[in-house]
Structure formats: C-alpha cells, structure tokens
Design an enzyme around this catalytic site. Sequence first.
Site, PDB file in Angstrom:
ATOM      1  N   LYS A  54       0.844  -1.204   0.000  1.00  0.00           N
ATOM      2  CA  LYS A  54       0.000   0.000   0.000  1.00  0.00           C
ATOM      3  C   LYS A  54       0.872   1.244   0.000  1.00  0.00           C
ATOM      4  O   LYS A  54       0.612   2.195  -0.742  1.00  0.00           O
ATOM      5  CB  LYS A  54      -0.912   0.016   1.242  1.00  0.00           C
ATOM      6  CG  LYS A  54      -2.114  -0.881   1.120  1.00  0.00           C
ATOM      7  CD  LYS A  54      -2.828  -1.012   2.464  1.00  0.00           C
ATOM      8  CE  LYS A  54      -3.803  -2.176   2.410  1.00  0.00           C
ATOM      9  NZ  LYS A  54      -4.282  -2.611   3.705  1.00  0.00           N
ATOM     10  N   GLN A  98      -5.221  -1.472   9.601  1.00  0.00           N
ATOM     11  CA  GLN A  98      -5.093  -2.814   9.032  1.00  0.00           C
ATOM     12  C   GLN A  98      -5.748  -3.863   9.943  1.00  0.00           C
ATOM     13  O   GLN A  98      -5.501  -3.887  11.149  1.00  0.00           O
ATOM     14  CB  GLN A  98      -3.605  -3.141   8.826  1.00  0.00           C
ATOM     15  CG  GLN A  98      -3.331  -4.456   8.135  1.00  0.00           C
ATOM     16  CD  GLN A  98      -3.748  -4.480   6.671  1.00  0.00           C
ATOM     17  OE1 GLN A  98      -3.810  -3.451   6.000  1.00  0.00           O
ATOM     18  NE2 GLN A  98      -4.044  -5.662   6.160  1.00  0.00           N
ATOM     19  N   ASP A 121     -11.669   2.635   3.851  1.00  0.00           N
ATOM     20  CA  ASP A 121     -12.081   1.229   3.804  1.00  0.00           C
ATOM     21  C   ASP A 121     -13.594   1.098   3.658  1.00  0.00           C
ATOM     22  O   ASP A 121     -14.093   0.021   3.308  1.00  0.00           O
ATOM     23  CB  ASP A 121     -11.690   0.519   5.112  1.00  0.00           C
ATOM     24  CG  ASP A 121     -10.408  -0.291   4.996  1.00  0.00           C
ATOM     25  OD1 ASP A 121     -10.129  -0.805   3.900  1.00  0.00           O
ATOM     26  OD2 ASP A 121      -9.704  -0.405   6.015  1.00  0.00           O
TER      27      ASP A 121
END
Length: 296
Positions: A54, A98, A121
């Site tokens: 990422k 995460q 997200d």
Amino acid sequence: MTAVVIDGKAFAAGVRARVAAHVARLREEHGVQPGLAVVLVGQDPASEVYVRNKGVQTLEAGMASYEHKLAADTSEVDLLALIGQLNADRAVHGILVQLPLPGHLNADLIINSIDPAKDVDGFHISNVGLLGTGQKAMVPCTPLGCLMMLRAHHGSLAGMSAVVVGRSNIVGKPMAQLLLGDSCTVTIAHSRTRDLAAVCRGADILVAAVGRAEMITGDMVKPGATVIDVGINRVARDGKARLVGDVDFASASKVAGAITPVPGGVGPMTIACLLANTLTACCRAHGLPEPEGLTV
Ligand code: GUN
C-alpha cells in the site's frame, strides 16, 4: 465454452494511472496532495506485506503516505489517541487501520472512531448505512473493484441476476448493496443456503467470497455467466505452496462467459480502489470535483 479471462492486473494498472493523473492535476492546479495514513498494530507477516505494498503504490500515485507501526500490545486508549490525531490532521485524507487487530482491541470501536469522511475502507457504520440507503458513501475497496470490472465488461448490469456467495461485512454484504444499486436482482448465499449449486446456477453474475478453496465448481455455474472470484487461499499442490480462489478455475472457465483468475483478478483491484477512495476523500474534503468512474 471457454470463458474470457478478465485481466484484473491490467485493469488495476489502468485505475492507478487514472488516479495518478488526477493527483498530478490536483497538485498543479490546486496545490493539494492527497494523503493516506495506514496503521498497523503488531507484526502479522501477511499484514506487513499488504501495508508495504500500500505504501509503495500510494507514493507511486503521487500521494503522501504515512505509516504508523505500533507494538502488538498497544492499548486501546493509545490507538484511539492516534486515530484522533489523524482525524484532525488536514494533510491526511484517508485512514486505514489494518485488520485483523490483536484480540485485546475492539475492532468495531476502533473502526467507528475514524472520521467517516476519511474512512477509505468504507467500514465505518455511517458509511455502511449510507451505502445501504443509496447515499454517497465511502465504498469498501474490494467490492468497488469488482463492480468496476463488472461495469467495464457488461456496461449496464440492470436486470441481471446476481448471486453473492458469502455474507461478510467487508465483501459479501457491500457487494450485494452495490449490485442492487446497479439494479441487479440480488441473492446473498452462505454456508447455510440450501442447494447452493442450484442457487448459483441461477446467476448471470456469480461473486464468490466465502474463503474456501475452489468450492465453486463448473457444475454450479450457468453457461455464459460472469464469475468474479474474491477468494485468496493458500494451498499445497504437488508439494508447492499455491494461491487459489474460491472458484475451481479449471472447471468453471469451461462454462462461464467471463471469469477473474487468482492471482491477477480481484486482488490487484483492492489497492487500486484504496487509492481511488483516498483521492475521492481528498476531493470531497476540499470541495473539488470528484474523479469520474472511480467511485459509485
Ligand atoms: N486486511 C486485509 N484486507 C484488508 C482491507 O481491505 N482493509 C483493512 N483495513 N484491513 C485488511
């Protein structure tokens, strides 16, 4: 029939190029640079690989990347304090914590402490509600990537019968909402569904997101259907470690009209859509026009 193989790797490269071009224009014309903060708690090896990828792709797109690596025993109070700082930081447009988090941390509490406008997200309860009611939301990256590929392959999805196998909050449920938003007739199937094969055979669009290696076989696929395989399962084959999807590619690709492979299908689209969401969040924060075709 032999299915067209949808090249997610090439598609994702195209999305990343469009994001990078838009980011370059934002910087030139408005002096604005999108920024993505990623928070990793602990040392899960798979998570460390994701986070590294990422970071690299964020920088390649011309965005700022902020990585926060915290010890596995970080307290909830300390993690909430960091998220509070990132929420207040005007250089940060997207925040990703995460998952999975270590067991002593309440993931729902942590996710819901992120400013919904920075929740790239799309996991915050506000974004879940906005998506479910057809309002402008941050959309979870993997389902967004699947929808982009489906739209590119079919044009309009209106009236198609879609079956999503899997009911997770991260993929199955938001995928179903997106397909409904595009006027598909949607069924969510799961481990308790009766005669799963017959349900799947009714699908013009079949999305497999169950996390069980190769459980969707060719006899469960309607001839000519489009099959999207979200699964990433590590298996041992002939003494070697291999990645396979939730779909048995060999048999399904003989029946389907189009199919995504594993690897090289949905996987690369997830980070590409994370970049797209960060760009979208940045444009919204600054009241600038959103990039076309990179959000719903
Ligand atoms: N862990 C594996 N995939 C994801 C993802 O898409 N988002 C977050 N936050 N964690 C993950």
